[in-house]
Design a protein around this motif. Structure first.
Motif, PDB file in Angstrom:
ATOM      1  N   ILE A  69       0.854  -1.199   0.000  1.00  0.00           N
ATOM      2  CA  ILE A  69       0.000   0.000   0.000  1.00  0.00           C
ATOM      3  C   ILE A  69       0.885   1.242   0.000  1.00  0.00           C
ATOM      4  O   ILE A  69       0.628   2.210  -0.707  1.00  0.00           O
ATOM      5  CB  ILE A  69      -0.930  -0.005   1.222  1.00  0.00           C
ATOM      6  CG1 ILE A  69      -1.928  -1.157   1.098  1.00  0.00           C
ATOM      7  CG2 ILE A  69      -1.656   1.323   1.363  1.00  0.00           C
ATOM      8  CD1 ILE A  69      -2.822  -1.315   2.290  1.00  0.00           C
ATOM      9  N   GLU A 187      -8.296   1.771   0.454  1.00  0.00           N
ATOM     10  CA  GLU A 187      -7.725   0.687   1.270  1.00  0.00           C
ATOM     11  C   GLU A 187      -8.082   0.802   2.740  1.00  0.00           C
ATOM     12  O   GLU A 187      -7.903  -0.143   3.518  1.00  0.00           O
ATOM     13  CB  GLU A 187      -6.186   0.698   1.174  1.00  0.00           C
ATOM     14  CG  GLU A 187      -5.647   0.274  -0.165  1.00  0.00           C
ATOM     15  CD  GLU A 187      -5.534   1.440  -1.108  1.00  0.00           C
ATOM     16  OE1 GLU A 187      -5.840   2.571  -0.679  1.00  0.00           O
ATOM     17  OE2 GLU A 187      -5.152   1.243  -2.266  1.00  0.00           O
ATOM     18  N   THR A 257      -6.165  -0.188  -6.808  1.00  0.00           N
ATOM     19  CA  THR A 257      -6.017  -0.183  -5.341  1.00  0.00           C
ATOM     20  C   THR A 257      -5.417  -1.528  -4.931  1.00  0.00           C
ATOM     21  O   THR A 257      -5.262  -2.432  -5.745  1.00  0.00           O
ATOM     22  CB  THR A 257      -7.369  -0.061  -4.633  1.00  0.00           C
ATOM     23  OG1 THR A 257      -8.169  -1.169  -5.056  1.00  0.00           O
ATOM     24  CG2 THR A 257      -8.051   1.235  -4.904  1.00  0.00           C
ATOM     25  N   ILE A 258      -5.145  -1.608  -3.657  1.00  0.00           N
ATOM     26  CA  ILE A 258      -4.778  -2.927  -3.118  1.00  0.00           C
ATOM     27  C   ILE A 258      -5.922  -3.324  -2.204  1.00  0.00           C
ATOM     28  O   ILE A 258      -6.118  -2.754  -1.129  1.00  0.00           O
ATOM     29  CB  ILE A 258      -3.457  -2.837  -2.342  1.00  0.00           C
ATOM     30  CG1 ILE A 258      -2.367  -2.385  -3.300  1.00  0.00           C
ATOM     31  CG2 ILE A 258      -3.129  -4.181  -1.719  1.00  0.00           C
ATOM     32  CD1 ILE A 258      -0.995  -2.477  -2.752  1.00  0.00           C
ATOM     33  N   LYS A 259      -6.668  -4.277  -2.669  1.00  0.00           N
ATOM     34  CA  LYS A 259      -7.826  -4.676  -1.897  1.00  0.00           C
ATOM     35  C   LYS A 259      -7.399  -5.564  -0.747  1.00  0.00           C
ATOM     36  O   LYS A 259      -6.865  -6.646  -0.954  1.00  0.00           O
ATOM     37  CB  LYS A 259      -8.791  -5.451  -2.804  1.00  0.00           C
ATOM     38  CG  LYS A 259      -9.807  -4.562  -3.485  1.00  0.00           C
ATOM     39  CD  LYS A 259     -10.889  -5.449  -4.086  1.00  0.00           C
ATOM     40  CE  LYS A 259     -12.193  -4.732  -4.359  1.00  0.00           C
ATOM     41  NZ  LYS A 259     -12.579  -3.677  -3.496  1.00  0.00           N
ATOM     42  N   ILE A 260      -7.637  -5.083   0.428  1.00  0.00           N
ATOM     43  CA  ILE A 260      -7.287  -5.954   1.549  1.00  0.00           C
ATOM     44  C   ILE A 260      -8.465  -6.209   2.481  1.00  0.00           C
ATOM     45  O   ILE A 260      -8.290  -6.644   3.612  1.00  0.00           O
ATOM     46  CB  ILE A 260      -6.107  -5.397   2.351  1.00  0.00           C
ATOM     47  CG1 ILE A 260      -6.413  -3.987   2.861  1.00  0.00           C
ATOM     48  CG2 ILE A 260      -4.850  -5.392   1.521  1.00  0.00           C
ATOM     49  CD1 ILE A 260      -5.342  -3.515   3.811  1.00  0.00           C
TER      50      ILE A 260
END
Lengths: 613, 294
Positions: A69, A187, A257-260
């Motif tokens: 991220i 995020e 995005t960085i899907k977390i």
């Protein structure tokens, strides 16, 4: 171009905000997270606490994601800067050299945009996949290692406190993220979930460490396993998403995005308590609405009373104690025995735990204690010359010149349970030393031959009685049932020489027997010879006498004839004799007148010759 | 209303439990407790049961196990008065008498065991240096003084233990007497030599018996043979004598005839083979050669 700049301008706020976030938190969050992860792993390995290790693994996973991220935010910040530059310089260069500027500026923005898109297509997915794999393998490999924790109670309590502190920090962070606008910083929701779950996990870990500190480490292993399974599920989802992202169509830079906010997280932490967030996920995914069922309502209302009732029943259960067949028990009230008499097997009702207690001891079971050796070789035969124990003690006897090895077994059981429990701290050890002492006293005034030739039965009885007396004198509460000698022999090193003496005794007897054999052979033979000689002489005697008798008879017979007419007999006899003897013999007959006058010298009377008268 | 009562009761129960947990302690049978207030000892509990104390920061309780404990001293090699090396394994049975002194001076069982080990071992070395080995192991029961030595060692240590450590040593006893490993080898050699001696003696005895039997046998055989020869000779002698008697009996009848007869017999025997005879004509039958008249 305009469209591009317009879209660029329209997404600027989120990117600016991202840049703002980056400035606000910077590297603090990922680094802090990473350090905490390392600390947990280190403490977990030093104290062999699996719970801390599981915590560390969770935080490690999160750290990886945080770094990703951070990278993405960095790039977005760069993009924001580039765009700001562009918009700043765009109005000035609008009039002159439009084409030139426009061909330069979009380059910078474009390179960053390209960078972001490459990042999304490549590094993000690969890194996530590989990192997830590594952590996953780590988790799986440590899943079933449950070493015995090497931690003092006070340290465990301290670590529990530390976990509480981390839980508090995690709560703060999750609250912080919960307040960030989700639209601009996508995020944030996922991060919130991670930290919220972190709070729960830290608290559970703290509770289990406190339990260990108070000497109740009962569910620690189970808790640890559950946490590890959960981490593995998260890892699986991370892996799946990364692989899925590798094959999905390329996204535009603004949507990257960085899907977390993983599914498994959402199930547990989307709402304040895991149960309601579970129900919300159920509703979201399956459309099942359980919130307004009567059963749930009842369960919610009755949770507390039921819990209390269960605790009460659990507490009251400690007042029913079962003493099994081989045991007896002592009833203690506040630590002091109520009576010296033991309780017999069966079910007993007493006051619950802190007030009363029953201490159970297996009284009827007989125990075996080996004396005189260490570590018997199982199944070995008790031969004098073959080792039958790892180490046999040699007792010094016989004025300090003989050594003997004793292998014995002491059979004992608990006799008086009160004395056994409250008299000594180590009654079995005491029994052992007393047994050795008795053995010492019994053997020290004898020499080896004396010991070996003793009547074993009386010896064992004497020893048993002596040990029993000593045990009573020490108030051990132990009853000695029997003392068995399994082996009593000279030390193995010299046993062959003892056996050699017996061989020599046998040898002596053999020699004597051989001599007797010689005697038994010789004498009869000699007697036979003697008998033969005597008999021979007797036979000779008989013959001789017979001869003599025959001669005598012959003589007397002839004498009778002779007495009838002696002269005649004489003459006849004489003639017969001469006939017989002079026959065929050369004769020289000389006339007796030769000695006188005129006689012839030779007269040959043999046939063929002439004779003259 | 009902809910309030329940809540109040529950609250009171919780408070009661907390008080019980924090302000009381139990001393189990066989143990003793020391109550300290801010580190200063206030009260020693020697009886089992439930006791009260102020909660944690004010008063603390330390539990000391007052039951008898047996521990084995470590292996030490020592010299007797007659300079013999032995390893005497011993044990001591002790218990805490004054828990306060015990806790202040030592504090733990491991510490107590190691201090007692030193004390007892020291006493052992001292006392044993005054006795010969025969006081410990001897076939002559009058020499043995094992009990006396144990009592002496106990006497040496018991006062010190009580005053310094608050411990009563009830008994010091010997477990096992053995030799250092190097000495053991020599004892083995001696045992072997002794056994070899016995073995040789048995064999020698056997040999002696055997040769005695053999020589006796030979003697007997010779005697039997001699007797037999004697008997045979006697018999032959008898025979001759008797034969002579028979002859003389017969010949007594007519001695002249016997002379004649016997001479004739002799002639028969003597004149044989190649005898050449020279005869005269003056006896018959040769006289008939001269004339027809004898």
């Amino acid at each position: 171009m305009d469209k591009q700049s317009e879209t660029a301008i329209s997404t600027t706020p989120s990117i600016e905000k991202a840049a703002g976030h980056l400035k606000a938190t910077g590297l603090a969050v990922p680094v802090g997270n990473g350090l905490t992860a390392v600390l947990c792993l280190y403490l977990g390995s030093v104290y062999q606490l699996a719970v801390l290790r599981a915590l560390g693994q969770y935080l490690l996973l999160l750290t990886g994601l945080l770094f990703m991220i951070r990278l993405l935010l960095g790039m977005k910040a760069e993009l924001a800067e580039a765009m700001a530059e562009k918009t700043a310089s765009a109005p000035e260069d609008k009039e002159s050299e439009d084409s030139d500027e426009e061909s330069n500026q979009p380059d910078k923005v474009q390179t960053v945009i390209d960078k972001i898109e490459d990042f999304a297509a490549g590094l993000r997915n690969y890194f996530n996949a590989v990192f997830a794999l590594i952590v996953g393998i780590y988790c799986v490999s440590t899943y079933s290692t449950t070493g015995a924790p090497a931690v003092a109670e006070k340290t465990a309590l301290g670590l529990g406190l530390l976990c509480l502190v981390f839980a508090f920090v995690s709560l703060t962070v999750s609250r912080y993220y919960a307040e960030q606008p989700k639209a601009e910083f996508p995020e944030v929701q996922g991060l919130g979930y991670w930290y919220k779950l972190g709070v729960w996990i830290f608290m559970i870990a703290a509770v289990s460490l406190f339990m260990r500190g108070l000497k109740f480490p009962m569910w620690e292993a189970a808790i640890c396993k559950i946490i590890t399974i959960f981490i593995i599920l998260l890892v699986a989802e991370m892996l799946a998403r990364a692989v899925g992202a590798m094959f999905s169509p390329k996204q535009t830079y603004d949507k990257i995005t960085i899907k977390i906010d993983f599914l498994f997280l959402r199930i547990l932490v989307s709402k304040a308590n895991p149960v309601s967030s579970f129900f919300e996920s159920l509703e979201e995914y399956f459309g099942i609405n359980l919130k307004s069922t009567w059963a749930l309502d009842f369960a919610k209302r009755s949770l507390l009373p039921i819990a209390v009732l269960l605790a009460l029943v659990g507490w009251l259960c400690t007042s029913l104690v079962m003493i099994s067949l081989t045991e007896q028990g002592i009833h203690e009230r506040f630590g002091k025995p109520v009576s010296r008499e033991p309780l017999e097997p069966g079910l007993h009702l007493i006051y619950p735990r802190p007030i009363d207690r029953i201490v159970r001891v297996p009284v009827h079971r007989t125990n075996v204690m080996g004396i005189g050796y260490e570590e018997a070789v199982v199944g070995a035969s008790m031969l004098w010359t073959k080792a039958h124990a790892a180490e046999e003690y040699s007792l010094l006897i016989g004025d300090g010149r003989d050594l003997v090895s004793v292998n014995a077994e002491l059979i004992w059981r608990v006799g008086d349970i009160y004395e056994y429990l409250y008299g000594s701290q180590n009654p079995e050890e005491t029994l052992k030393v007393l047994a050795y002492r008795v053995l010492l006293k019994e053997t020290v005034d004898k020499n080896l031959d004396g010991v070996l030739s003793e009547n074993v039965e009386t010896f064992c009885d004497r020893v048993r009685d002596a040990i029993q007396k000593e045990a009573e004198g020490h108030h051990l509460g132990i009853e000695v049932t029997a003392f068995y000698l399994k082996g009593l022999h000279p030390p193995i090193d010299v046993a062959p020489d003892y056996q050699a003496v017996i061989s020599a005794q046998v040898d002596k007897v053999t020699r004597i027997i051989n001599a007797n054999v010689y005697r038994e052979q010789t004498l009869p033979m000699t007697r036979a010879e003697a008998l033969w000689a005597v008999n021979g002489a007797l036979a000779q005697k008989n013959t001789r006498l017979m001869e003599a008798k025959g001669e005598a008879i012959k003589f007397t017979t002839l004498e009778k004839q002779y007495s009838v007419s002696p002269e005649l007999f004489r003459m006849r006899r004489r003639m017969e004799t001469l006939e017989k003897t002079l026959k065929m013999k050369p004769l020289y007959i000389i006339d007796d007148r030769i000695e006188g006058v005129g006689g012839s010298l030779w007269i040959d009377m043999r046939s063929g010759a002439r004779s003259e008268f | 209303m009902f809910k309030n009562i329940t809540r109040i009761l529950a609250g009171m129960a919780v408070v009661g439990v907390m008080i019980f947990y924090v302000a009381t302690f139990q001393v189990e049978e066989g143990r003793m407790g020391i109550v300290t207030r801010f580190g200063r000892p206030v009260h020693v509990v020697k009886e089992a049961g439930l006791c009260w104390k102020w909660p944690f920061p004010f008063e603390r309780v330390l539990i000391v196990d007052g039951r008898r404990m047996t521990f084995n001293t470590r292996h030490t090699e020592m010299l007797t008065r007659d300079k013999k090396n032995i390893i005497l394994l011993s044990y001591a049975v002790w218990r805490v008498d004054d828990p306060l002194k015990f806790y202040q001076s030592i504090g733990s069982y491991e510490g107590a065991n190691s201090k007692l080990d030193g004390l007892v071992t020291n006493a052992k070395i001292n006392v044993l240096g005054k006795y010969d080995l025969s006081a410990l192991v001897s076939t002559n029961e009058g020499d043995l003084k094992v009990d006396g030595i144990e009592d002496e060692i106990l006497e040496m240590v018991v006062d010190q233990a009580k005053e310094k450590y608050g411990i009563i040593i009830e008994q010091v006893g010997f477990k096992r007497l053995s030799l250092p490993e190097d000495n053991v080898k020599y004892v083995f050699a001696q045992m072997r030599a002794e056994r070899a001696q016995y073995a040789a003696r048995h064999r020698a005895e056997g040999e002696r018996e055997a040769s005695k039997i053999r020589s006796e046998t030979d003697l007997e055989a010779a005697r039997i043979r001699a007797e037999a020869s004697e008997e045979a000779a006697r018999i032959r002698g008898d025979a001759e004598a008797e034969a002579a008697n028979i002859y003389s009996d017969a010949h007594q009848l007519d001695p002249d005839f016997f002379e004649f007869y016997r001479s004739m017999e002799s002639l028969n025997q003597i004149i044989g083979g190649q005898t050449t005879l020279i005869l005269r004509t003056d006896s018959a039958p040769f006289s008939f050669l001269k004339s027809k008249n004898p």
